[in-house]
Design a protein around this motif. Structure first.
Motif, PDB file in Angstrom:
ATOM      1  N   THR A  72       0.851  -1.297   0.059  1.00 35.47           N
ATOM      2  CA  THR A  72       0.039  -0.136   0.083  1.00 35.47           C
ATOM      3  C   THR A  72       0.948   1.259  -0.113  1.00 35.47           C
ATOM      4  O   THR A  72       0.304   2.557   0.159  1.00 35.47           O
ATOM      5  CB  THR A  72      -0.878   0.016   1.172  1.00 35.47           C
ATOM      6  OG1 THR A  72      -0.249   0.167   2.386  1.00 35.47           O
ATOM      7  CG2 THR A  72      -1.811  -1.303   1.276  1.00 35.47           C
ATOM      8  N   GLU A  75      -0.133   4.212  -2.039  1.00 38.51           N
ATOM      9  CA  GLU A  75      -1.288   5.091  -1.567  1.00 38.51           C
ATOM     10  C   GLU A  75      -1.241   5.989  -0.304  1.00 38.51           C
ATOM     11  O   GLU A  75      -1.910   6.721   0.219  1.00 38.51           O
ATOM     12  CB  GLU A  75      -2.392   3.926  -1.163  1.00 38.51           C
ATOM     13  CG  GLU A  75      -2.753   2.858  -2.257  1.00 38.51           C
ATOM     14  CD  GLU A  75      -3.696   1.647  -1.812  1.00 38.51           C
ATOM     15  OE1 GLU A  75      -4.312   1.888  -0.644  1.00 38.51           O
ATOM     16  OE2 GLU A  75      -3.850   0.895  -2.575  1.00 38.51           O
ATOM     17  N   GLU A 108      -8.369  -6.321   2.293  1.00 40.69           N
ATOM     18  CA  GLU A 108      -9.086  -5.191   2.534  1.00 40.69           C
ATOM     19  C   GLU A 108     -10.020  -5.533   3.775  1.00 40.69           C
ATOM     20  O   GLU A 108     -10.311  -6.631   4.000  1.00 40.69           O
ATOM     21  CB  GLU A 108     -10.007  -5.191   1.251  1.00 40.69           C
ATOM     22  CG  GLU A 108     -11.101  -3.911   1.361  1.00 40.69           C
ATOM     23  CD  GLU A 108     -11.606  -3.822   0.163  1.00 40.69           C
ATOM     24  OE1 GLU A 108     -12.902  -3.158   0.051  1.00 40.69           O
ATOM     25  OE2 GLU A 108     -11.438  -4.433  -1.042  1.00 40.69           O
ATOM     26  N   LEU A 123     -11.545  -9.275   7.327  1.00 38.14           N
ATOM     27  CA  LEU A 123     -10.538  -8.930   6.076  1.00 38.14           C
ATOM     28  C   LEU A 123     -10.719  -9.870   5.012  1.00 38.14           C
ATOM     29  O   LEU A 123     -10.836 -11.068   5.359  1.00 38.14           O
ATOM     30  CB  LEU A 123      -9.259  -8.818   6.624  1.00 38.14           C
ATOM     31  CG  LEU A 123      -9.110  -7.556   7.558  1.00 38.14           C
ATOM     32  CD1 LEU A 123      -9.219  -7.971   9.165  1.00 38.14           C
ATOM     33  CD2 LEU A 123      -7.524  -7.046   7.412  1.00 38.14           C
ATOM     34  N   ARG A 124     -10.499  -9.413   3.648  1.00 40.20           N
ATOM     35  CA  ARG A 124     -10.478 -10.378   2.619  1.00 40.20           C
ATOM     36  C   ARG A 124      -8.944 -10.144   2.094  1.00 40.20           C
ATOM     37  O   ARG A 124      -8.430  -9.275   1.829  1.00 40.20           O
ATOM     38  CB  ARG A 124     -11.552  -9.748   1.537  1.00 40.20           C
ATOM     39  CG  ARG A 124     -11.288 -10.833   0.332  1.00 40.20           C
ATOM     40  CD  ARG A 124     -12.393 -10.240  -0.614  1.00 40.20           C
ATOM     41  NE  ARG A 124     -13.624 -10.259  -0.087  1.00 40.20           N
ATOM     42  CZ  ARG A 124     -14.405  -9.138  -0.017  1.00 40.20           C
ATOM     43  NH1 ARG A 124     -13.855  -8.024  -0.357  1.00 40.20           N
ATOM     44  NH2 ARG A 124     -15.730  -9.193   0.372  1.00 40.20           N
ATOM     45  N   GLU A 155     -11.712 -15.121   3.337  1.00 41.18           N
ATOM     46  CA  GLU A 155     -11.873 -14.092   4.571  1.00 41.18           C
ATOM     47  C   GLU A 155     -11.230 -14.604   5.792  1.00 41.18           C
ATOM     48  O   GLU A 155     -11.477 -15.644   5.999  1.00 41.18           O
ATOM     49  CB  GLU A 155     -13.307 -13.333   4.600  1.00 41.18           C
ATOM     50  CG  GLU A 155     -13.639 -12.821   3.179  1.00 41.18           C
ATOM     51  CD  GLU A 155     -14.976 -12.213   3.148  1.00 41.18           C
ATOM     52  OE1 GLU A 155     -15.873 -12.544   4.350  1.00 41.18           O
ATOM     53  OE2 GLU A 155     -15.626 -11.701   2.115  1.00 41.18           O
ATOM     54  N   TYR A 173      -8.923   1.798  11.170  1.00 35.51           N
ATOM     55  CA  TYR A 173      -9.525   1.100   9.985  1.00 35.51           C
ATOM     56  C   TYR A 173     -10.847   1.368   9.853  1.00 35.51           C
ATOM     57  O   TYR A 173     -11.747   1.370  11.011  1.00 35.51           O
ATOM     58  CB  TYR A 173      -9.158  -0.499  10.119  1.00 35.51           C
ATOM     59  CG  TYR A 173      -7.776  -0.906  10.054  1.00 35.51           C
ATOM     60  CD1 TYR A 173      -6.539  -0.001   9.351  1.00 35.51           C
ATOM     61  CD2 TYR A 173      -7.479  -2.226  10.114  1.00 35.51           C
ATOM     62  CE1 TYR A 173      -5.323  -0.652   9.414  1.00 35.51           C
ATOM     63  CE2 TYR A 173      -6.267  -2.590  10.081  1.00 35.51           C
ATOM     64  CZ  TYR A 173      -5.087  -1.814   9.478  1.00 35.51           C
ATOM     65  OH  TYR A 173      -3.772  -2.307   9.503  1.00 35.51           O
ATOM     66  N   THR A 175     -14.559  -0.155   7.007  1.00 34.76           N
ATOM     67  CA  THR A 175     -14.705  -0.935   5.880  1.00 34.76           C
ATOM     68  C   THR A 175     -14.208  -0.284   4.378  1.00 34.76           C
ATOM     69  O   THR A 175     -14.057   1.033   4.011  1.00 34.76           O
ATOM     70  CB  THR A 175     -16.338  -1.023   5.440  1.00 34.76           C
ATOM     71  OG1 THR A 175     -16.647  -1.584   6.684  1.00 34.76           O
ATOM     72  CG2 THR A 175     -16.625  -1.777   4.439  1.00 34.76           C
ATOM     73  N   GLY A 176     -13.317  -1.110   3.707  1.00 32.07           N
ATOM     74  CA  GLY A 176     -12.507  -0.453   2.580  1.00 32.07           C
ATOM     75  C   GLY A 176     -11.257  -0.192   2.695  1.00 32.07           C
ATOM     76  O   GLY A 176     -10.428  -0.256   1.833  1.00 32.07           O
ATOM     77  N   THR A 177     -10.754  -0.251   3.976  1.00 35.66           N
ATOM     78  CA  THR A 177      -9.273   0.126   4.452  1.00 35.66           C
ATOM     79  C   THR A 177      -8.465  -1.020   3.559  1.00 35.66           C
ATOM     80  O   THR A 177      -8.726  -2.223   4.009  1.00 35.66           O
ATOM     81  CB  THR A 177      -9.100   0.311   5.689  1.00 35.66           C
ATOM     82  OG1 THR A 177      -9.833   1.470   6.242  1.00 35.66           O
ATOM     83  CG2 THR A 177      -7.508   0.506   6.031  1.00 35.66           C
ATOM     84  N   ARG A 178      -7.365  -0.678   2.864  1.00 35.42           N
ATOM     85  CA  ARG A 178      -6.349  -1.672   2.281  1.00 35.42           C
ATOM     86  C   ARG A 178      -5.173  -1.821   3.157  1.00 35.42           C
ATOM     87  O   ARG A 178      -4.860  -0.680   3.710  1.00 35.42           O
ATOM     88  CB  ARG A 178      -6.062  -1.374   0.782  1.00 35.42           C
ATOM     89  CG  ARG A 178      -7.279  -1.538  -0.112  1.00 35.42           C
ATOM     90  CD  ARG A 178      -6.942  -0.690  -1.599  1.00 35.42           C
ATOM     91  NE  ARG A 178      -5.628  -0.758  -1.981  1.00 35.42           N
ATOM     92  CZ  ARG A 178      -5.389  -1.756  -2.778  1.00 35.42           C
ATOM     93  NH1 ARG A 178      -6.340  -2.797  -3.127  1.00 35.42           N
ATOM     94  NH2 ARG A 178      -4.088  -1.872  -3.464  1.00 35.42           N
TER      95      ARG A 178
END
Length: 221
Positions: A72, A75, A108, A123-124, A155, A173, A175-178
């Motif tokens: 990451t 980013e 994620e 997490l996934r 997951e 963190y 939802t959607g945080t990488r």
């Protein structure tokens, strides 16, 4: 090598693209750099970075294109918070697990909810890494050594206690945080050992599949 026990939080204060890769400056809030020399390694959100300059309040490091592709780091923005850990020594307590700082891929955050005083995260992981993640096994998330509480396909779930929420970037963190993922290195070596002499055969793809397991007696036909 590292232990996955975060020592301090840092801040990204400069990002300088250079010849296709990147040079970053990290301000190391609360991290003692008195014993750090040029060429030493510091895990920065789980990425092993080599110190190339020591301006006094932090360090500069170069980030390769390979690292930008698999982590990451690309980013990061000015002001981004990062977990910091200096490389372990023979005297270091191994409070987490053996961590190399070589990120395997990016995961994620799927969900987050309260669980008593802790927080439960789901997490996934990239599908190629799912086979290395085991119930009650260890995984490194942004440089933090954590225990996997449950696994469901690609997951997995983590239970994060208040201390870790406060002292690491995990507290931020949503939802959607990488996040940077490093699987347990023992699992990777075990896979190669099971291949035996076939590890040198490029036709295997460097991994184990169901056909390989059946052929070598690990599964009943």
């Amino acid at each position: 090598m590292f232990t996955g026990i975060v020592e301090a939080l840092g801040e990204i204060v400069a990002l300088q693209p250079s010849g296709g890769d990147l040079r970053v400056r990290v301000k190391s809030h609360g991290l003692d750099l008195g014993d750090v020399a040029l060429g030493d390694s510091i895990a920065t959100n789980g990425v092993c970075l080599t110190v190339v300059e020591l301006p006094g309040d932090g360090y500069w490091a170069d980030v390769s294109r390979e690292t930008l592709e698999y982590t990451t780091v690309g980013e990061w923005k000015l002001g981004s918070r990062v977990n910091l850990e200096k490389a372990l020594t023979p005297q270091t307590r191994l409070g987490g697990h053996l961590v190399s700082g070589h990120v395997d891929g990016v995961g994620e955050v799927v969900s987050r909810h309260a669980d008593a005083r802790s927080e439960r995260f789901r997490l996934r992981a990239p599908k190629a890494l799912a086979k290395y993640i085991a119930h009650k096994g260890s995984i490194c998330i942004d440089g933090t050594s954590l225990t996997v509480n449950a696994v469901d396909g690609d997951e997995f779930e983590l239970n994060i206690v208040p201390h870790t929420l406060e002292r690491t970037v995990i507290g931020g963190y949503s939802t959607g945080t990488r996040v940077n993922l490093e699987v347990d290195v023992i699992a990777r070596y075990l896979e190669r050992l099971l291949l035996g002499d076939k590890a040198a055969d490029s036709s295997t793809g460097g991994g184990i599949d169901m056909a390989f397991l059946a052929e070598n007696g690990f599964l009943q036909r």
